[in-house]
Motif scaffolding. Sequence first.
Motif, PDB file in Angstrom:
ATOM      1  N   GLU A 251       0.822  -1.204   0.000  1.00  0.00           N
ATOM      2  CA  GLU A 251       0.000   0.000   0.000  1.00  0.00           C
ATOM      3  C   GLU A 251       0.861   1.261   0.000  1.00  0.00           C
ATOM      4  O   GLU A 251       0.552   2.228  -0.703  1.00  0.00           O
ATOM      5  CB  GLU A 251      -0.972  -0.037   1.171  1.00  0.00           C
ATOM      6  CG  GLU A 251      -2.036  -1.105   0.957  1.00  0.00           C
ATOM      7  CD  GLU A 251      -2.963  -1.340   2.123  1.00  0.00           C
ATOM      8  OE1 GLU A 251      -2.592  -1.032   3.277  1.00  0.00           O
ATOM      9  OE2 GLU A 251      -4.076  -1.856   1.876  1.00  0.00           O
ATOM     10  N   ALA A 252       1.958   1.251   0.760  1.00  0.00           N
ATOM     11  CA  ALA A 252       2.863   2.402   0.762  1.00  0.00           C
ATOM     12  C   ALA A 252       3.505   2.595  -0.610  1.00  0.00           C
ATOM     13  O   ALA A 252       3.616   3.726  -1.103  1.00  0.00           O
ATOM     14  CB  ALA A 252       3.943   2.218   1.836  1.00  0.00           C
ATOM     15  N   ASN A 253       3.920   1.498  -1.234  1.00  0.00           N
ATOM     16  CA  ASN A 253       4.515   1.597  -2.564  1.00  0.00           C
ATOM     17  C   ASN A 253       3.496   2.041  -3.603  1.00  0.00           C
ATOM     18  O   ASN A 253       3.829   2.795  -4.522  1.00  0.00           O
ATOM     19  CB  ASN A 253       5.167   0.268  -2.966  1.00  0.00           C
ATOM     20  CG  ASN A 253       6.514   0.106  -2.321  1.00  0.00           C
ATOM     21  OD1 ASN A 253       7.366   0.980  -2.396  1.00  0.00           O
ATOM     22  ND2 ASN A 253       6.725  -1.017  -1.659  1.00  0.00           N
ATOM     23  N   LEU A 254       2.263   1.601  -3.471  1.00  0.00           N
ATOM     24  CA  LEU A 254       1.205   2.041  -4.378  1.00  0.00           C
ATOM     25  C   LEU A 254       1.007   3.548  -4.247  1.00  0.00           C
ATOM     26  O   LEU A 254       0.946   4.266  -5.254  1.00  0.00           O
ATOM     27  CB  LEU A 254      -0.086   1.291  -4.047  1.00  0.00           C
ATOM     28  CG  LEU A 254      -1.240   1.427  -5.015  1.00  0.00           C
ATOM     29  CD1 LEU A 254      -0.886   0.870  -6.382  1.00  0.00           C
ATOM     30  CD2 LEU A 254      -2.452   0.694  -4.457  1.00  0.00           C
ATOM     31  N   ASN A 255       0.950   4.036  -3.018  1.00  0.00           N
ATOM     32  CA  ASN A 255       0.788   5.477  -2.783  1.00  0.00           C
ATOM     33  C   ASN A 255       1.964   6.284  -3.304  1.00  0.00           C
ATOM     34  O   ASN A 255       1.803   7.428  -3.714  1.00  0.00           O
ATOM     35  CB  ASN A 255       0.579   5.755  -1.293  1.00  0.00           C
ATOM     36  CG  ASN A 255      -0.766   5.269  -0.807  1.00  0.00           C
ATOM     37  OD1 ASN A 255      -1.714   5.158  -1.573  1.00  0.00           O
ATOM     38  ND2 ASN A 255      -0.847   4.962   0.477  1.00  0.00           N
ATOM     39  N   ALA A 256       3.151   5.669  -3.305  1.00  0.00           N
ATOM     40  CA  ALA A 256       4.354   6.348  -3.805  1.00  0.00           C
ATOM     41  C   ALA A 256       4.552   6.138  -5.302  1.00  0.00           C
ATOM     42  O   ALA A 256       5.587   6.536  -5.850  1.00  0.00           O
ATOM     43  CB  ALA A 256       5.583   5.852  -3.036  1.00  0.00           C
ATOM     44  N   GLU A 257       3.581   5.509  -5.959  1.00  0.00           N
ATOM     45  CA  GLU A 257       3.601   5.249  -7.398  1.00  0.00           C
ATOM     46  C   GLU A 257       4.739   4.328  -7.833  1.00  0.00           C
ATOM     47  O   GLU A 257       5.229   4.413  -8.949  1.00  0.00           O
ATOM     48  CB  GLU A 257       3.604   6.563  -8.187  1.00  0.00           C
ATOM     49  CG  GLU A 257       2.373   7.404  -7.908  1.00  0.00           C
ATOM     50  CD  GLU A 257       2.338   8.710  -8.656  1.00  0.00           C
ATOM     51  OE1 GLU A 257       3.260   9.009  -9.449  1.00  0.00           O
ATOM     52  OE2 GLU A 257       1.360   9.460  -8.433  1.00  0.00           O
TER      53      GLU A 257
ATOM     54  N   GLU B 151      -3.012  -1.701  -8.524  1.00  0.00           N
ATOM     55  CA  GLU B 151      -4.137  -1.454  -7.615  1.00  0.00           C
ATOM     56  C   GLU B 151      -5.008  -2.696  -7.478  1.00  0.00           C
ATOM     57  O   GLU B 151      -5.451  -3.034  -6.377  1.00  0.00           O
ATOM     58  CB  GLU B 151      -4.966  -0.272  -8.114  1.00  0.00           C
ATOM     59  CG  GLU B 151      -4.267   1.053  -7.948  1.00  0.00           C
ATOM     60  CD  GLU B 151      -4.914   2.194  -8.717  1.00  0.00           C
ATOM     61  OE1 GLU B 151      -5.912   1.956  -9.452  1.00  0.00           O
ATOM     62  OE2 GLU B 151      -4.427   3.322  -8.600  1.00  0.00           O
ATOM     63  N   ALA B 152      -5.237  -3.385  -8.588  1.00  0.00           N
ATOM     64  CA  ALA B 152      -6.051  -4.607  -8.550  1.00  0.00           C
ATOM     65  C   ALA B 152      -5.373  -5.686  -7.716  1.00  0.00           C
ATOM     66  O   ALA B 152      -6.036  -6.384  -6.925  1.00  0.00           O
ATOM     67  CB  ALA B 152      -6.309  -5.105  -9.967  1.00  0.00           C
ATOM     68  N   LEU B 153      -4.061  -5.839  -7.868  1.00  0.00           N
ATOM     69  CA  LEU B 153      -3.337  -6.856  -7.106  1.00  0.00           C
ATOM     70  C   LEU B 153      -3.317  -6.518  -5.615  1.00  0.00           C
ATOM     71  O   LEU B 153      -3.463  -7.405  -4.772  1.00  0.00           O
ATOM     72  CB  LEU B 153      -1.928  -7.040  -7.661  1.00  0.00           C
ATOM     73  CG  LEU B 153      -1.861  -7.614  -9.082  1.00  0.00           C
ATOM     74  CD1 LEU B 153      -0.414  -7.658  -9.570  1.00  0.00           C
ATOM     75  CD2 LEU B 153      -2.494  -8.993  -9.159  1.00  0.00           C
ATOM     76  N   VAL B 154      -3.161  -5.266  -5.292  1.00  0.00           N
ATOM     77  CA  VAL B 154      -3.178  -4.860  -3.878  1.00  0.00           C
ATOM     78  C   VAL B 154      -4.564  -5.112  -3.281  1.00  0.00           C
ATOM     79  O   VAL B 154      -4.674  -5.575  -2.142  1.00  0.00           O
ATOM     80  CB  VAL B 154      -2.726  -3.389  -3.707  1.00  0.00           C
ATOM     81  CG1 VAL B 154      -2.953  -2.905  -2.276  1.00  0.00           C
ATOM     82  CG2 VAL B 154      -1.252  -3.242  -4.099  1.00  0.00           C
TER      83      VAL B 154
ATOM     84  N   THR C 133       5.376  -1.541  -9.665  1.00  0.00           N
ATOM     85  CA  THR C 133       5.926  -2.893  -9.791  1.00  0.00           C
ATOM     86  C   THR C 133       6.255  -3.462  -8.414  1.00  0.00           C
ATOM     87  O   THR C 133       5.952  -4.621  -8.117  1.00  0.00           O
ATOM     88  CB  THR C 133       7.164  -2.896 -10.703  1.00  0.00           C
ATOM     89  OG1 THR C 133       6.772  -2.375 -11.986  1.00  0.00           O
ATOM     90  CG2 THR C 133       7.733  -4.291 -10.880  1.00  0.00           C
ATOM     91  N   VAL C 134       6.850  -2.661  -7.570  1.00  0.00           N
ATOM     92  CA  VAL C 134       7.186  -3.102  -6.217  1.00  0.00           C
ATOM     93  C   VAL C 134       5.909  -3.338  -5.411  1.00  0.00           C
ATOM     94  O   VAL C 134       5.813  -4.314  -4.651  1.00  0.00           O
ATOM     95  CB  VAL C 134       8.117  -2.083  -5.520  1.00  0.00           C
ATOM     96  CG1 VAL C 134       8.454  -2.527  -4.108  1.00  0.00           C
ATOM     97  CG2 VAL C 134       9.390  -1.897  -6.330  1.00  0.00           C
ATOM     98  N   ALA C 135       4.924  -2.477  -5.596  1.00  0.00           N
ATOM     99  CA  ALA C 135       3.639  -2.668  -4.913  1.00  0.00           C
ATOM    100  C   ALA C 135       3.022  -4.004  -5.315  1.00  0.00           C
ATOM    101  O   ALA C 135       2.517  -4.750  -4.461  1.00  0.00           O
ATOM    102  CB  ALA C 135       2.684  -1.527  -5.254  1.00  0.00           C
TER     103      ALA C 135
END
Length: 133
Positions: A25-31, A112-115, A34-36
Amino acid sequence: MATLEHRNHARSFLRKAEEYLASAEANLNAERYTVAAGDAIHAGICAKDAIVTQLTGSTVKGKDHALAAKELRRALGQRPDAAGAEKGLRELVSNKADVEYGVSLMSAVKAEALVRRARSLVEIAVRVVRLNG
């Protein structure tokens, strides 16, 4: 039936799942998509390990992650969220090779879907492991 030792292992797997999910979630928010996505995949796998260990006393560890979804479905049995959990884990593990070894970067929409899938699996693991549900 899970022993005290197995329940402790399940709690450890759950803790790992929660840590991976928080990182996803943090990586998603930081754009960092791939890591997210990679963190989401690991969160889902750890959530599966937590659920299966809590319900059956052990979990299979192997390189064939496709079998993990079947193992999860068997462990969840007739629970209402069994089919969705299996589908979610299948989606996560089917992206593992591309995310970890592929040359393409993950899109925001896909990450986003994977998270979301990982979050759903971790929520199920919390109910099974912590709330005995």
